[in-house]
Design a protein around this motif. Structure first.
Motif, PDB file in Angstrom:
ATOM      1  N   ILE A  21       0.842  -1.205   0.000  1.00  0.00           N
ATOM      2  CA  ILE A  21       0.000   0.000   0.000  1.00  0.00           C
ATOM      3  C   ILE A  21       0.875   1.251   0.000  1.00  0.00           C
ATOM      4  CG2 ILE A  21      -1.692   1.326   1.331  1.00  0.00           C
ATOM      5  CD1 ILE A  21      -2.898  -1.106  -0.114  1.00  0.00           C
ATOM      6  N   ALA A  22       1.970   1.212   0.744  1.00  0.00           N
ATOM      7  CA  ALA A  22       2.902   2.347   0.759  1.00  0.00           C
ATOM      8  C   ALA A  22       3.480   2.576  -0.632  1.00  0.00           C
ATOM      9  CB  ALA A  22       4.012   2.092   1.776  1.00  0.00           C
ATOM     10  N   TRP A  23       3.828   1.499  -1.334  1.00  0.00           N
ATOM     11  CA  TRP A  23       4.376   1.628  -2.681  1.00  0.00           C
ATOM     12  C   TRP A  23       3.334   2.230  -3.626  1.00  0.00           C
ATOM     13  CZ3 TRP A  23       8.388   2.426  -5.384  1.00  0.00           C
ATOM     14  CH2 TRP A  23       8.402   2.184  -6.749  1.00  0.00           C
ATOM     15  N   GLU A  24       2.093   1.789  -3.521  1.00  0.00           N
ATOM     16  CA  GLU A  24       1.028   2.352  -4.351  1.00  0.00           C
ATOM     17  C   GLU A  24       0.868   3.850  -4.084  1.00  0.00           C
ATOM     18  OE1 GLU A  24      -2.680   0.227  -4.025  1.00  0.00           O
ATOM     19  OE2 GLU A  24      -1.683  -1.700  -4.336  1.00  0.00           O
ATOM     20  N   ALA A  25       0.928   4.237  -2.813  1.00  0.00           N
ATOM     21  CA  ALA A  25       0.806   5.655  -2.452  1.00  0.00           C
ATOM     22  C   ALA A  25       1.982   6.447  -3.017  1.00  0.00           C
ATOM     23  CB  ALA A  25       0.739   5.805  -0.938  1.00  0.00           C
ATOM     24  N   PHE A  26       3.173   5.884  -2.923  1.00  0.00           N
ATOM     25  CA  PHE A  26       4.368   6.536  -3.457  1.00  0.00           C
ATOM     26  C   PHE A  26       4.215   6.749  -4.965  1.00  0.00           C
ATOM     27  CE2 PHE A  26       8.988   6.355  -4.649  1.00  0.00           C
ATOM     28  CZ  PHE A  26       9.379   7.502  -3.977  1.00  0.00           C
ATOM     29  N   GLN A  27       3.684   5.760  -5.661  1.00  0.00           N
ATOM     30  CA  GLN A  27       3.442   5.890  -7.099  1.00  0.00           C
ATOM     31  C   GLN A  27       2.362   6.933  -7.378  1.00  0.00           C
ATOM     32  OE1 GLN A  27       2.782   1.628  -7.792  1.00  0.00           O
ATOM     33  NE2 GLN A  27       4.444   1.726  -9.290  1.00  0.00           N
ATOM     34  N   THR A  28       1.304   6.914  -6.602  1.00  0.00           N
ATOM     35  CA  THR A  28       0.229   7.895  -6.758  1.00  0.00           C
ATOM     36  C   THR A  28       0.771   9.305  -6.629  1.00  0.00           C
ATOM     37  OG1 THR A  28      -1.447   6.373  -5.914  1.00  0.00           O
ATOM     38  CG2 THR A  28      -1.953   8.726  -5.756  1.00  0.00           C
ATOM     39  N   GLY A  30       3.553  10.392  -7.525  1.00  0.00           N
ATOM     40  CA  GLY A  30       4.541  10.700  -8.550  1.00  0.00           C
ATOM     41  C   GLY A  30       5.971  10.439  -8.140  1.00  0.00           C
ATOM     42  N   HIS A  31       6.184   9.452  -7.266  1.00  0.00           N
ATOM     43  CA  HIS A  31       7.523   9.088  -6.784  1.00  0.00           C
ATOM     44  C   HIS A  31       8.222  10.284  -6.133  1.00  0.00           C
ATOM     45  CE1 HIS A  31       6.645   6.005  -9.854  1.00  0.00           C
ATOM     46  NE2 HIS A  31       7.184   5.216  -8.956  1.00  0.00           N
ATOM     47  N   ARG A  32       7.451  11.073  -5.402  1.00  0.00           N
ATOM     48  CA  ARG A  32       7.989  12.260  -4.740  1.00  0.00           C
ATOM     49  C   ARG A  32       8.156  11.979  -3.252  1.00  0.00           C
ATOM     50  NH1 ARG A  32       5.610  17.572  -7.070  1.00  0.00           N
ATOM     51  NH2 ARG A  32       5.995  17.205  -9.253  1.00  0.00           N
ATOM     52  N   PRO A  33       9.394  11.868  -2.791  1.00  0.00           N
ATOM     53  CA  PRO A  33       9.629  11.558  -1.380  1.00  0.00           C
ATOM     54  C   PRO A  33       9.004  12.570  -0.424  1.00  0.00           C
ATOM     55  CG  PRO A  33      11.653  11.329  -2.628  1.00  0.00           C
ATOM     56  CD  PRO A  33      10.638  11.930  -3.550  1.00  0.00           C
ATOM     57  N   GLU A  34       9.093  13.860  -0.768  1.00  0.00           N
ATOM     58  CA  GLU A  34       8.543  14.872   0.139  1.00  0.00           C
ATOM     59  C   GLU A  34       7.029  14.740   0.285  1.00  0.00           C
ATOM     60  OE1 GLU A  34       8.521  16.626  -3.986  1.00  0.00           O
ATOM     61  OE2 GLU A  34       9.986  15.503  -2.821  1.00  0.00           O
ATOM     62  N   GLU A  35       6.351  14.399  -0.796  1.00  0.00           N
ATOM     63  CA  GLU A  35       4.903  14.203  -0.729  1.00  0.00           C
ATOM     64  C   GLU A  35       4.572  12.913   0.026  1.00  0.00           C
ATOM     65  OE1 GLU A  35       2.562  16.379  -1.592  1.00  0.00           O
ATOM     66  OE2 GLU A  35       4.112  17.768  -2.274  1.00  0.00           O
ATOM     67  N   PHE A  36       5.388  11.896  -0.158  1.00  0.00           N
ATOM     68  CA  PHE A  36       5.182  10.632   0.550  1.00  0.00           C
ATOM     69  C   PHE A  36       5.325  10.841   2.062  1.00  0.00           C
ATOM     70  CE2 PHE A  36       6.840   6.467   2.107  1.00  0.00           C
ATOM     71  CZ  PHE A  36       5.675   5.731   1.902  1.00  0.00           C
ATOM     72  N   LEU A  37       6.339  11.594   2.465  1.00  0.00           N
ATOM     73  CA  LEU A  37       6.526  11.885   3.888  1.00  0.00           C
ATOM     74  C   LEU A  37       5.350  12.702   4.433  1.00  0.00           C
ATOM     75  CD1 LEU A  37      10.346  12.668   3.969  1.00  0.00           C
ATOM     76  CD2 LEU A  37       9.180  10.685   4.975  1.00  0.00           C
ATOM     77  N   ARG A  38       4.854  13.632   3.643  1.00  0.00           N
ATOM     78  CA  ARG A  38       3.691  14.418   4.056  1.00  0.00           C
ATOM     79  C   ARG A  38       2.481  13.497   4.242  1.00  0.00           C
ATOM     80  NH1 ARG A  38       3.272  18.664   0.235  1.00  0.00           N
ATOM     81  NH2 ARG A  38       4.806  19.702   1.494  1.00  0.00           N
ATOM     82  N   ALA A  39       2.307  12.549   3.328  1.00  0.00           N
ATOM     83  CA  ALA A  39       1.183  11.609   3.428  1.00  0.00           C
ATOM     84  C   ALA A  39       1.297  10.756   4.684  1.00  0.00           C
ATOM     85  CB  ALA A  39       1.117  10.722   2.179  1.00  0.00           C
ATOM     86  N   LEU A  40       2.500  10.284   4.973  1.00  0.00           N
ATOM     87  CA  LEU A  40       2.700   9.478   6.182  1.00  0.00           C
ATOM     88  C   LEU A  40       2.444  10.306   7.439  1.00  0.00           C
ATOM     89  CD1 LEU A  40       5.825   7.339   5.234  1.00  0.00           C
ATOM     90  CD2 LEU A  40       3.447   6.571   5.429  1.00  0.00           C
ATOM     91  N   GLY A  41       2.831  11.575   7.412  1.00  0.00           N
ATOM     92  CA  GLY A  41       2.561  12.456   8.536  1.00  0.00           C
ATOM     93  C   GLY A  41       1.064  12.643   8.749  1.00  0.00           C
ATOM     94  N   GLN A  42       0.344  12.836   7.662  1.00  0.00           N
ATOM     95  CA  GLN A  42      -1.106  12.970   7.772  1.00  0.00           C
ATOM     96  C   GLN A  42      -1.744  11.664   8.233  1.00  0.00           C
ATOM     97  OE1 GLN A  42      -3.105  14.702   4.430  1.00  0.00           O
ATOM     98  NE2 GLN A  42      -1.815  16.519   4.452  1.00  0.00           N
TER      99      GLN A  42
END
Length: 160
Positions: A21-28, A30-42
């Protein structure tokens, strides 16, 4: 992405999604680490109050952030006006580098899109603004593209 999850697993009390699921979110995102970290924070901030499992919640958060990030860039285009939007649309919808942005045919298409006549000499200053705002990029002589492929993908999805 994997190392971020491993680091967070080491911290107590963190609710984390499965790796798939984390990989799918990372792909969603756009493979952007900063956005992925923001998503995990939320995810951490809202998982306890929502009552949803991390695997259910993270895809929703990722989809929301994806749209929000693109909206910021697309607002730049909209603020420049209708001609900028018509030019961006031509570049954004092209497969590969867009060319002929300054042609009479392009001016006629822009005019049709904004319901007024567009003179060829009006186009260059607007393209320069789009370049200055880092929305478009010059790929070569007479060739242009959207600076962020992620924003282009969102644009295309919304235009369909």
């Amino acid at each position: 992405m994997r190392h971020v999850l491993q680091r967070l697993r080491a911290e107590d009390g963190k609710l984390l999604p499965s790796e798939a699921i984390a990989w799918e979110a990372f792909q969603t995102l756009g493979h952007r680490p900063e956005e992925f970290l923001r998503a995990l924070g939320q995810l951490q901030a809202s998982s306890s109050s929502s009552g949803l499992e991390p695997d259910q919640l993270l895809p929703v958060i990722a989809a929301t952030l994806r749209g929000t990030a693109a909206d910021l860039e697309l607002q730049k285009v909209e603020q420049l006006g209708g001609l900028a939007t018509a030019i961006f649309d031509r570049v954004g919808m092209d497969v590969g580098p867009a060319k002929g942005l300054f042609s009479a045919e392009a001016a006629a298409a822009y005019g049709e899109a904004i319901c007024r006549e567009v003179r060829v000499e009006e186009i260059q200053p607007v393209v320069n603004e789009l370049l200055a705002d880092n929305v478009l990029m010059r790929l070569g002589h007479g060739l242009y593209g959207v600076a962020d492929p992620f924003v282009q993908e969102i644009w295309r999805e919304r235009r369909r």
